[in-house]
Design an enzyme around this catalytic site. Structure first.
Site, PDB file in Angstrom:
ATOM      1  N   ASP A  10       0.861  -1.178   0.000  1.00 50.74           N
ATOM      2  CA  ASP A  10       0.000   0.000   0.000  1.00 50.74           C
ATOM      3  C   ASP A  10       0.904   1.238   0.000  1.00 50.74           C
ATOM      4  O   ASP A  10       2.131   1.143   0.111  1.00 50.74           O
ATOM      5  CB  ASP A  10      -0.885  -0.029   1.250  1.00 50.74           C
ATOM      6  CG  ASP A  10      -1.804   1.176   1.351  1.00 50.74           C
ATOM      7  OD1 ASP A  10      -2.466   1.504   0.350  1.00 50.74           O
ATOM      8  OD2 ASP A  10      -1.836   1.803   2.427  1.00 50.74           O
ATOM      9  N   ALA A  12      -0.131   5.222   1.430  1.00 50.63           N
ATOM     10  CA  ALA A  12      -0.255   6.044   2.645  1.00 50.63           C
ATOM     11  C   ALA A  12      -0.347   5.177   3.891  1.00 50.63           C
ATOM     12  O   ALA A  12      -1.177   4.271   3.979  1.00 50.63           O
ATOM     13  CB  ALA A  12      -1.469   6.955   2.554  1.00 50.63           C
ATOM     14  N   LYS A  52     -11.542   6.013  -3.135  1.00 50.13           N
ATOM     15  CA  LYS A  52     -11.993   7.200  -2.417  1.00 50.13           C
ATOM     16  C   LYS A  52     -13.475   7.528  -2.610  1.00 50.13           C
ATOM     17  O   LYS A  52     -14.130   7.995  -1.672  1.00 50.13           O
ATOM     18  CB  LYS A  52     -11.119   8.404  -2.774  1.00 50.13           C
ATOM     19  CG  LYS A  52      -9.642   8.200  -2.423  1.00 50.13           C
ATOM     20  CD  LYS A  52      -9.450   7.593  -1.020  1.00 50.13           C
ATOM     21  CE  LYS A  52      -8.007   7.303  -0.697  1.00 50.13           C
ATOM     22  NZ  LYS A  52      -7.835   6.437   0.471  1.00 50.13           N
ATOM     23  N   ASP A 186      -1.776  -1.093   5.779  1.00 48.17           N
ATOM     24  CA  ASP A 186      -2.033  -0.618   7.139  1.00 48.17           C
ATOM     25  C   ASP A 186      -3.516  -0.548   7.469  1.00 48.17           C
ATOM     26  O   ASP A 186      -3.870  -0.174   8.595  1.00 48.17           O
ATOM     27  CB  ASP A 186      -1.411   0.775   7.336  1.00 48.17           C
ATOM     28  CG  ASP A 186      -2.055   1.815   6.435  1.00 48.17           C
ATOM     29  OD1 ASP A 186      -2.673   2.765   6.948  1.00 48.17           O
ATOM     30  OD2 ASP A 186      -1.942   1.685   5.207  1.00 48.17           O
TER      31      ASP A 186
END
Length: 269
Positions: A10, A12, A52, A186
């Site tokens: 990933d 961010a 998003k 994460d």
């Protein structure tokens, strides 16, 4: 000897942007700017890892947020509001993301080590293509350049928690066996992605979304505070299916060795 063929990261909270603040704060800002409607930073983190527009759609269906929306506007949110908030979000995110492009501690060294060992480096993100078009060259300026990048809007059927972005990496990288791949992320949605793709799945606790602190905030915490936040993150990621949970990707080499041991003893993810 069975070896790991590829690691798919990933962005961010995993390889850049300690605490995953570039997207979360922009969600708060976009809701405020588009409709003068307030969501908290903690709420904005809930669906992290999704594409998003799906993230915004999921936020607006959260019972608490939907109730506040109805109280403020007298109607429930619709797809029209989803698209308008997304259209507000996009330019704000593109502008902000380059400020969060510096790789986390240990990333550059890890990438060099992976390449020295013949392991391919993939990546995917909940960010759509226009955001990645800004982030990728900014990160490359710091020395981080994965072999493959897949954005959330490249997949017609949707993004996480489905396996498709991870599997597109497999195709683009020419990987022969998904069981010889590791997905590192994460966020809870990223754990689902890796499991659904049939890969070994590694969660990132301290640098990521579930821990939710900047590097400076983390460094200023007492050990008790760190332990408490980390416990919550580890529990969420483990519950979502992570085979391993580590603090940051600097801890990944020992995990790779253990996975290769397990592969050679006949285990699969």
């Amino acid at each position: 000897m069975k070896k790991i063929e590829a690691v798919i990261f990933d962005w961010a909270g995993t390889t850049v942007d300690f605490g995953s603040f570039a997207p979360t704060q922009i969600f708060v800002d976009a809701f405020k700017r588009a409709y003068d409607f307030e969501i908290t930073l903690a709420e904005s983190r809930g669906p992290m890892g999704m594409g998003k527009i799906d993230h915004i759609r999921t936020l607006l269906q959260d019972p608490k947020i939907k109730a506040r929306w109805f109280a403020q506007f007298g109607v429930e949110p619709t797809e029209k509001e989803v698209k308008e908030i997304y259209d507000t979000f996009m330019p704000l995110q593109i502008e902000a993301v380059v400020n969060f492009a510096e790789p986390l501690d240990g990333v550059i060294e890890l990438m060099a080590s992976l390449r020295e060992n013949g392991i391919k480096i993939g990546s995917c993100s909940g960010y759509p293509t226009p955001v990645m078009a800004a982030l990728v060259p900014a990160a490359e300026g710091y020395g981080y350049k994965p072999d493959c990048v897949v954005a959330s809007d490249e997949i017609a059927v949707g993004s996480r928690p489905g396996p498709w972005m991870a599997l597109k990496n497999v195709i683009e990288l020419g990987v022969m066996n998904v069981a010889h791949c590791i997905k590192v992320d994460d966020a809870v949605a990223g754990m689902h992605e890796g499991i659904n793709a049939g890969m070994w799945t590694v969660g990132i606790s301290v640098s990521g979304n579930e821990f939710g602190a900047t590097y400076d905030e983390y460094r200023a915490m007492t050990q008790a505070e760190v332990d408490e936040r980390k416990k919550v993150a580890v529990e969420k990621l483990t519950k979502a299916g992570a085979h391993y949970v580590i603090d940051t990707i600097a801890d990944l080499p020992t995990v790779i060795l253990d996975i290769e041991r397990r592969l050679n003893s006949g285990e699969r993810p």
